[in-house]
Design a protein around this motif. Structure first.
Motif, PDB file in Angstrom:
ATOM      1  N   SER A 469     -39.963  30.562  35.272  1.00 28.05           N
ATOM      2  CA  SER A 469     -39.744  30.482  33.874  1.00 28.05           C
ATOM      3  C   SER A 469     -39.557  31.752  33.322  1.00 28.05           C
ATOM      4  O   SER A 469     -40.691  32.400  33.941  1.00 28.05           O
ATOM      5  N   ILE A 470     -38.754  32.365  32.634  1.00 27.81           N
ATOM      6  CA  ILE A 470     -38.919  33.565  32.118  1.00 27.81           C
ATOM      7  C   ILE A 470     -39.282  33.531  30.462  1.00 27.81           C
ATOM      8  O   ILE A 470     -38.338  32.875  29.872  1.00 27.81           O
ATOM      9  N   VAL A 471     -40.158  34.200  29.906  1.00 28.51           N
ATOM     10  CA  VAL A 471     -40.601  33.863  28.704  1.00 28.51           C
ATOM     11  C   VAL A 471     -40.625  35.407  27.917  1.00 28.51           C
ATOM     12  O   VAL A 471     -40.832  36.354  28.625  1.00 28.51           O
ATOM     13  N   ASN A 472     -39.987  35.392  26.778  1.00 27.58           N
ATOM     14  CA  ASN A 472     -39.782  36.420  25.923  1.00 27.58           C
ATOM     15  C   ASN A 472     -41.093  36.864  25.367  1.00 27.58           C
ATOM     16  O   ASN A 472     -41.905  36.387  25.188  1.00 27.58           O
ATOM     17  N   ALA A 489     -31.965  36.086  38.909  1.00 25.59           N
ATOM     18  CA  ALA A 489     -31.070  36.779  37.809  1.00 25.59           C
ATOM     19  C   ALA A 489     -31.489  37.015  36.480  1.00 25.59           C
ATOM     20  O   ALA A 489     -31.985  36.006  35.847  1.00 25.59           O
ATOM     21  N   VAL A 490     -31.517  38.092  35.895  1.00 26.01           N
ATOM     22  CA  VAL A 490     -31.569  38.565  34.681  1.00 26.01           C
ATOM     23  C   VAL A 490     -30.673  39.240  33.819  1.00 26.01           C
ATOM     24  O   VAL A 490     -30.920  39.660  32.661  1.00 26.01           O
ATOM     25  N   SER A 491     -29.556  39.229  34.320  1.00 20.99           N
ATOM     26  CA  SER A 491     -28.289  39.974  33.836  1.00 20.99           C
ATOM     27  C   SER A 491     -28.095  39.547  32.218  1.00 20.99           C
ATOM     28  O   SER A 491     -27.642  40.313  31.653  1.00 20.99           O
ATOM     29  N   ASN A 492     -28.335  38.274  32.086  1.00 24.85           N
ATOM     30  CA  ASN A 492     -28.030  37.749  30.857  1.00 24.85           C
ATOM     31  C   ASN A 492     -28.982  37.886  29.577  1.00 24.85           C
ATOM     32  O   ASN A 492     -28.740  37.488  28.478  1.00 24.85           O
ATOM     33  N   LEU A 493     -30.049  38.341  30.052  1.00 29.37           N
ATOM     34  CA  LEU A 493     -31.303  38.620  29.219  1.00 29.37           C
ATOM     35  C   LEU A 493     -30.866  39.876  28.247  1.00 29.37           C
ATOM     36  O   LEU A 493     -30.223  40.943  28.642  1.00 29.37           O
ATOM     37  N   LYS A 494     -31.380  39.953  27.035  1.00 35.07           N
ATOM     38  CA  LYS A 494     -31.587  41.019  26.268  1.00 35.07           C
ATOM     39  C   LYS A 494     -32.508  41.959  26.703  1.00 35.07           C
ATOM     40  O   LYS A 494     -33.433  41.572  27.293  1.00 35.07           O
ATOM     41  N   ASN A 495     -32.248  43.433  26.209  1.00 29.30           N
ATOM     42  CA  ASN A 495     -33.293  44.252  26.546  1.00 29.30           C
ATOM     43  C   ASN A 495     -34.454  44.101  25.931  1.00 29.30           C
ATOM     44  O   ASN A 495     -34.870  43.645  24.890  1.00 29.30           O
ATOM     45  N   GLY A 496     -35.677  44.362  26.725  1.00 29.59           N
ATOM     46  CA  GLY A 496     -36.866  44.105  26.181  1.00 29.59           C
ATOM     47  C   GLY A 496     -37.918  43.705  27.185  1.00 29.59           C
ATOM     48  O   GLY A 496     -37.459  43.656  28.681  1.00 29.59           O
ATOM     49  N   MET A 497     -39.259  43.229  27.036  1.00 28.53           N
ATOM     50  CA  MET A 497     -40.182  42.915  27.929  1.00 28.53           C
ATOM     51  C   MET A 497     -40.306  41.578  28.129  1.00 28.53           C
ATOM     52  O   MET A 497     -40.247  40.600  27.291  1.00 28.53           O
ATOM     53  N   TYR A 498     -40.585  40.938  29.264  1.00 25.66           N
ATOM     54  CA  TYR A 498     -40.550  39.473  29.665  1.00 25.66           C
ATOM     55  C   TYR A 498     -41.590  39.108  30.528  1.00 25.66           C
ATOM     56  O   TYR A 498     -42.239  40.120  31.350  1.00 25.66           O
ATOM     57  N   THR A 499     -42.091  37.968  30.812  1.00 24.22           N
ATOM     58  CA  THR A 499     -43.053  37.374  31.692  1.00 24.22           C
ATOM     59  C   THR A 499     -42.262  36.416  32.861  1.00 24.22           C
ATOM     60  O   THR A 499     -41.560  35.607  32.052  1.00 24.22           O
ATOM     61  N   LEU A 500     -42.421  36.936  33.913  1.00 24.33           N
ATOM     62  CA  LEU A 500     -41.906  35.852  34.989  1.00 24.33           C
ATOM     63  C   LEU A 500     -43.197  34.790  35.323  1.00 24.33           C
ATOM     64  O   LEU A 500     -44.264  35.408  35.862  1.00 24.33           O
ATOM     65  N   GLU A 501     -42.883  33.671  35.162  1.00 28.74           N
ATOM     66  CA  GLU A 501     -43.763  32.513  35.728  1.00 28.74           C
ATOM     67  C   GLU A 501     -43.405  31.877  36.852  1.00 28.74           C
ATOM     68  O   GLU A 501     -42.184  31.381  36.941  1.00 28.74           O
ATOM     69  N   LEU A 502     -43.867  31.787  37.937  1.00 24.96           N
ATOM     70  CA  LEU A 502     -43.788  31.309  39.165  1.00 24.96           C
ATOM     71  C   LEU A 502     -44.682  29.896  39.427  1.00 24.96           C
ATOM     72  O   LEU A 502     -45.886  30.171  39.393  1.00 24.96           O
ATOM     73  N   ASN A 503     -44.071  28.923  39.849  1.00 25.11           N
ATOM     74  CA  ASN A 503     -44.969  27.799  40.100  1.00 25.11           C
ATOM     75  C   ASN A 503     -44.518  26.784  41.352  1.00 25.11           C
ATOM     76  O   ASN A 503     -43.386  26.725  41.440  1.00 25.11           O
ATOM     77  N   ALA A 505     -46.297  24.025  44.701  1.00 31.50           N
ATOM     78  CA  ALA A 505     -47.468  23.119  45.223  1.00 31.50           C
ATOM     79  C   ALA A 505     -48.740  23.835  45.356  1.00 31.50           C
ATOM     80  O   ALA A 505     -49.941  23.529  45.225  1.00 31.50           O
ATOM     81  N   ASN A 506     -48.623  25.208  45.633  1.00 35.44           N
ATOM     82  CA  ASN A 506     -49.812  26.093  46.251  1.00 35.44           C
ATOM     83  C   ASN A 506     -50.372  27.005  44.990  1.00 35.44           C
ATOM     84  O   ASN A 506     -51.212  27.605  45.039  1.00 35.44           O
ATOM     85  N   GLY A 507     -49.638  26.762  43.770  1.00 33.44           N
ATOM     86  CA  GLY A 507     -50.432  27.582  42.625  1.00 33.44           C
ATOM     87  C   GLY A 507     -49.331  28.215  41.628  1.00 33.44           C
ATOM     88  O   GLY A 507     -48.034  28.121  41.708  1.00 33.44           O
ATOM     89  N   SER A 508     -49.661  29.196  41.080  1.00 31.69           N
ATOM     90  CA  SER A 508     -48.971  29.943  40.119  1.00 31.69           C
ATOM     91  C   SER A 508     -49.086  31.421  39.982  1.00 31.69           C
ATOM     92  O   SER A 508     -50.124  31.768  40.519  1.00 31.69           O
ATOM     93  N   LEU A 509     -48.143  32.114  39.913  1.00 29.92           N
ATOM     94  CA  LEU A 509     -47.901  33.546  40.029  1.00 29.92           C
ATOM     95  C   LEU A 509     -47.275  34.079  38.517  1.00 29.92           C
ATOM     96  O   LEU A 509     -46.377  33.458  38.200  1.00 29.92           O
ATOM     97  N   THR A 510     -47.635  35.237  38.221  1.00 28.99           N
ATOM     98  CA  THR A 510     -47.067  35.676  36.850  1.00 28.99           C
ATOM     99  C   THR A 510     -46.874  37.286  37.095  1.00 28.99           C
ATOM    100  O   THR A 510     -47.497  37.996  37.882  1.00 28.99           O
TER     101      THR A 510
END
Length: 516
Positions: A469-472, A489-503, A505-510
């Motif tokens: 998930s990408i959160v603005n 891919a992030v080419s469709n995002l507007k300029n700015g700061m985002y958080t990438l959340e990866l999930n 079975a082994n856990g979560s990364l941000t």
């Protein structure tokens, strides 16, 4: 005395006129007391007979005696050393064009073939009317012969590949056009100088035109930018010395040829390198007078919020920005920010509260998160600041309290409205700690993403598959899916700061990343 000198020169030319009764370019050179060194060189190499051909047609850029003396001094030799150069014939024929070109016919930016095939000549005609061949200025124009014309010049031309040739030969058409328009060709074709050029691609200039909402073909017109302003932008990309990629260090602040601002260099742990906001995409393209590195953006010598921090003694904040690899984001002249800038004392107080020192603060794994909690993605001056929550580039809100002065969370604004070209800085007496990503988050799982800032895609370390998930900055999910080859891919995002959340079975990364 000057009058008699001119009479003597004219008489000498008359006495050396060819037996055919025609005056050749060689006659003019041979009859000029100020070109005796050139005459000696031409006779030694047997080129006097070529230039005496009355049936041919030539333009000769004729270096004065002082020009040969200056070259000899630069090479640590004398005229005999110059005459002993193994490529002297090539050097001399580099001063000759196989056609008659009067000064009035010279056009700015013309690239013409010399008799020497080693390199082309780059001609400049300034708005003031001065004419140059490469770095050499024409100091005596249109000495006309029956087989051509001689222009006396104040420097010896050398057929070396220069940083200008690198730009021309590698398709940097917009950069070459800009250099010609700004009349910088003479400076950058100086064969004995030493430069580092950060060269924006054609796409970078097209992006600049889009940002300013002007047609690309009008980007360098006087209506868009004055020649003086254009020259300052261009020399902001040039260093007066050779800096190879291996010499670039993270956080280096170096002088460009522009006196308006310094360049800020970033080298990330991923190996990516930036000059201000622009990423270096190719390195170490060598020439005889320096090195060229390719950039994906155009640099502007504007004062940024980073300059405000550096120039006002916020050394700890500046070091933290460098350590967190945020310099490219905050030096972006095309973005606008509000920065709540903690003083050095504020960082010292934080270190004491954590039982550590500044090195410990700078080693925090969420340092970038903490710093971005001090930045708002828009300019907010004191006259429009209102009480309540304000979302930061961290994604969390700060709280503005106006009941007793100006408080940002528990920190007091001690100086407001320090302006930069890309935003405004308010000085505060404490370091702000994000409520959702506190200082004790050292045990959280982070993932390294790159490139950062990103344009089209981001990649992350590891070899597992994840849902993402990408959160603005407002906490909204703007993109989600399943990763492919550790890439999103992030080419469709507007300029700015985002958080990438990866999930998985082994856990979560941000991780935080900046889209530009």
């Amino acid at each position: 005395m000057k009058h008699f000198k001119h009479i003597f020169s004219a008489l000498a030319i008359f006495l050396t006129t060819s037996a055919t009764g025609q005056t050749t370019v060689m006659d003019i050179i041979a009859g000029s007391p100020d070109h005796s060194s050139l005459r000696a060189a031409l006779f030694q190499e047997g080129l006097n007979t070529v230039l005496s051909d009355a049936s041919a047609e030539f333009t000769v850029f004729a270096p004065t005696n002082a020009s040969f003396d200056a070259l000899a001094d630069a090479l640590g030799t004398d005229l005999n050393g110059i005459l002993a150069l193994p490529n002297l014939s090539d050097v001399l024929t580099y001063h000759v064009i196989g056609a008659a070109v009067p000064a009035a016919n010279v056009t700015n930016g013309a690239i013409v073939d010399a008799v020497s095939t080693t390199n082309t000549l780059k001609l400049t005609k300034t708005s003031a009317g001065s004419v140059y061949a490469n770095q050499a200025m024409v100091v005596g124009a249109d000495l006309t012969a029956d087989n051509g014309v001689v222009h006396s010049v104040d420097a010896v031309l050398l057929p070396y590949e220069t940083v200008v040739d690198v730009a021309i030969d590698n398709g940097f058409n917009a950069l070459a056009t800009a250099v010609i328009t700004a009349e910088l060709m003479p400076a950058l074709t100086e064969p004995l100088a030493e430069y580092t050029v950060f060269a924006p691609t054609d796409q970078a200039f097209e992006d600049l035109a889009d940002i300013f909402e002007i047609p690309f073909e009008d980007l360098f017109s006087p209506e868009s930018i004055t020649p003086e302003e254009l020259a300052q932008v261009l020399i902001y990309h040039v260093l007066g010395g050779e800096v190879l990629a291996a010499d670039v260090t993270n956080g280096a602040i170096i002088n460009s040829l522009s006196q308006i601002n310094d360049l800020k260099l970033t080298v990330k742990n991923s190996g990516e390198a930036f000059v201000n906001q622009a990423q270096i995409t190719a390195t170490d393209i060598m020439s005889a007078n320096g090195v060229v590195h390719v950039l994906d953006g155009v640099l502007l010598p504007n004062e940024t919020v980073v300059d405000v921090a550096i120039d006002n003694g916020f050394s700890t904040l500046a070091t933290a920005v460098i350590t967190a690899e945020l310099m490219p984001a905050l030096t972006d002249p095309f973005s606008l920010f509000t920065v709540f800038a903690p003083t050095n004392d504020a960082f010292d107080a934080l270190a004491a509260a954590l039982g550590t020192d500044l090195a410990g603060v700078l080693a925090l794994p969420n340092l970038a998160d903490v710093l971005l909690y001090h930045v708002v993605g828009a300019p907010v001056t004191s006259d429009i600041l209102v009480a309540g929550p304000v979302t930061t580039l961290n994604g969390s809100d700060i709280t503005v309290d106006l009941s007793n002065g100006v408080m940002i969370n528990d920190a007091t604004v001690t100086t407001a409205d320090v302006f930069a070209d890309n935003g405004v800085v308010h000085i505060i007496d404490g370091v702000l700690l994000p409520p959702s990503a506190g200082i004790n988050e050292a045990t959280d799982e982070f993932v390294n993403v790159y490139p950062n800032p990103a344009v089209n895609t981001i990649q992350f370390d590891g070899n597992e598959s994840y849902s993402y998930s990408i959160v603005n900055a407002l906490g909204q999910v703007v993109s989600e899916g399943t990763t492919s080859n550790q890439s999103v891919a992030v080419s469709n995002l507007k300029n700015g700061m985002y958080t990438l959340e990866l999930n998985n079975a082994n856990g979560s990364l941000t991780s935080k990343f900046f889209k530009r």
